[in-house]
Design an enzyme around this catalytic site. Structure first.
Site, PDB file in Angstrom:
ATOM      1  N   GLU A  16       0.373   5.234   0.679  1.00 45.76           N
ATOM      2  CA  GLU A  16      -0.571   6.257   1.133  1.00 45.76           C
ATOM      3  C   GLU A  16      -0.126   7.650   0.685  1.00 45.76           C
ATOM      4  O   GLU A  16       0.957   7.831   0.113  1.00 45.76           O
ATOM      5  CB  GLU A  16      -0.731   6.155   2.654  1.00 45.76           C
ATOM      6  CG  GLU A  16      -1.284   4.780   3.038  1.00 45.76           C
ATOM      7  CD  GLU A  16      -1.678   4.653   4.495  1.00 45.76           C
ATOM      8  OE1 GLU A  16      -1.242   5.471   5.327  1.00 45.76           O
ATOM      9  OE2 GLU A  16      -2.446   3.710   4.790  1.00 45.76           O
ATOM     10  N   CYS A  38     -10.515  -2.839  -4.945  1.00 47.33           N
ATOM     11  CA  CYS A  38      -9.542  -3.832  -5.427  1.00 47.33           C
ATOM     12  C   CYS A  38     -10.245  -5.027  -6.056  1.00 47.33           C
ATOM     13  O   CYS A  38      -9.762  -5.578  -7.043  1.00 47.33           O
ATOM     14  CB  CYS A  38      -8.624  -4.274  -4.296  1.00 47.33           C
ATOM     15  SG  CYS A  38      -7.467  -2.972  -3.828  1.00 47.33           S
ATOM     16  N   CYS A  56      -4.090   0.782  -2.558  1.00 49.46           N
ATOM     17  CA  CYS A  56      -3.969  -0.502  -1.858  1.00 49.46           C
ATOM     18  C   CYS A  56      -2.854  -1.359  -2.459  1.00 49.46           C
ATOM     19  O   CYS A  56      -2.512  -1.234  -3.640  1.00 49.46           O
ATOM     20  CB  CYS A  56      -5.265  -1.285  -1.958  1.00 49.46           C
ATOM     21  SG  CYS A  56      -6.629  -0.582  -1.043  1.00 49.46           S
ATOM     22  N   CYS A 109     -10.377  -4.862  -0.505  1.00 51.39           N
ATOM     23  CA  CYS A 109     -11.491  -3.905  -0.434  1.00 51.39           C
ATOM     24  C   CYS A 109     -12.308  -3.967  -1.727  1.00 51.39           C
ATOM     25  O   CYS A 109     -11.901  -4.593  -2.714  1.00 51.39           O
ATOM     26  CB  CYS A 109     -10.958  -2.487  -0.189  1.00 51.39           C
ATOM     27  SG  CYS A 109     -10.282  -1.713  -1.659  1.00 51.39           S
ATOM     28  N   GLU A 119      -2.947  -4.488  -3.299  1.00 51.43           N
ATOM     29  CA  GLU A 119      -3.416  -5.332  -4.402  1.00 51.43           C
ATOM     30  C   GLU A 119      -3.340  -4.572  -5.720  1.00 51.43           C
ATOM     31  O   GLU A 119      -2.904  -5.095  -6.744  1.00 51.43           O
ATOM     32  CB  GLU A 119      -4.880  -5.762  -4.176  1.00 51.43           C
ATOM     33  CG  GLU A 119      -5.100  -6.634  -2.965  1.00 51.43           C
ATOM     34  CD  GLU A 119      -5.403  -5.839  -1.708  1.00 51.43           C
ATOM     35  OE1 GLU A 119      -4.816  -4.750  -1.504  1.00 51.43           O
ATOM     36  OE2 GLU A 119      -6.228  -6.323  -0.911  1.00 51.43           O
ATOM     37  N   ASN A 121       0.845  -1.191   0.000  1.00 55.06           N
ATOM     38  CA  ASN A 121       0.000   0.000   0.000  1.00 55.06           C
ATOM     39  C   ASN A 121       0.884   1.246   0.000  1.00 55.06           C
ATOM     40  O   ASN A 121       1.964   1.267   0.602  1.00 55.06           O
ATOM     41  CB  ASN A 121      -1.027  -0.004   1.143  1.00 55.06           C
ATOM     42  CG  ASN A 121      -0.457  -0.180   2.528  1.00 55.06           C
ATOM     43  OD1 ASN A 121       0.632  -0.728   2.705  1.00 55.06           O
ATOM     44  ND2 ASN A 121      -1.175   0.280   3.522  1.00 55.06           N
TER      45      ASN A 121
END
Ligand code: THU
Length: 140
Positions: free
Chosen positions: A54, A99, A63, A96, A65, A52
């Site tokens: 940010e 994703c 994310c 999520c 993924e 991830n």
């Protein structure tokens, strides 16, 4: 007749898990402090990993993924056979919603495995995580 791809082998899944666990060190998560890493097994058999990433503008967080999938696609891959998610937590973390939609684009039948720091795992498939998905076929 369409060629049916065999299920990923145990050895490719072990390779995938090693790559996912190895990618955690690069997680950039100063805001949530929730570290996530992922790896994908592409159609070519190659493995691509990601973490991830940010951002101070919170909505731009990416994310693990999606980092892994975008890296595979940027390398020329167009299909994803399996996704491995690793979090250093007692329970595994499932992808999520965003994703799941991105996995669907390249791996509508992908195996999704989520591992953590205990023996708990999630082993499922993209169609179970995102039933009735909207995808490329809907635009045909
Ligand atoms: N995150 C992922 O990387 N993958 C998931 O499947 C769930 C959430 C990240 C996004 C954000 O950086 C942090 O975890 C907290 O939501």
């Amino acid at each position: 007749m369409a060629r049916v791809k065999p299920k990923p082998t145990d050895s490719s899944l072990r390779r995938l898990e090693r790559a996912a666990r190895g990618a955690l060190a690069h997680s950039y998560s100063p805001y949530s402090k929730f570290r996530v890493a992922a790896a994908v097994l592409a159609g070519s058999g190659k493995v691509y990993s990601g973490c991830n990433v940010e951002n101070a503008s919170y909505g731009l967080c990416n994310c693990a993924e999606r980092t892994a999938i975008f890296s595979a696609v940027a390398a020329g891959e167009r299909s994803i056979r399996a996704v491995m998610v690793y979090t250093p937590t007692p329970l595994p973390t499932a992808p999520c919603g965003a994703c799941r939609q991105v996995i669907n684009e390249f791996g509508p039948d992908a195996l999704v495995i989520c591992v953590c720091d205990s023996k708990n795992t999630i082993e499922t498939t993209l169609p179970s995580l995102l039933p009735g998905a909207f995808g490329p076929g809907d635009l045909a």
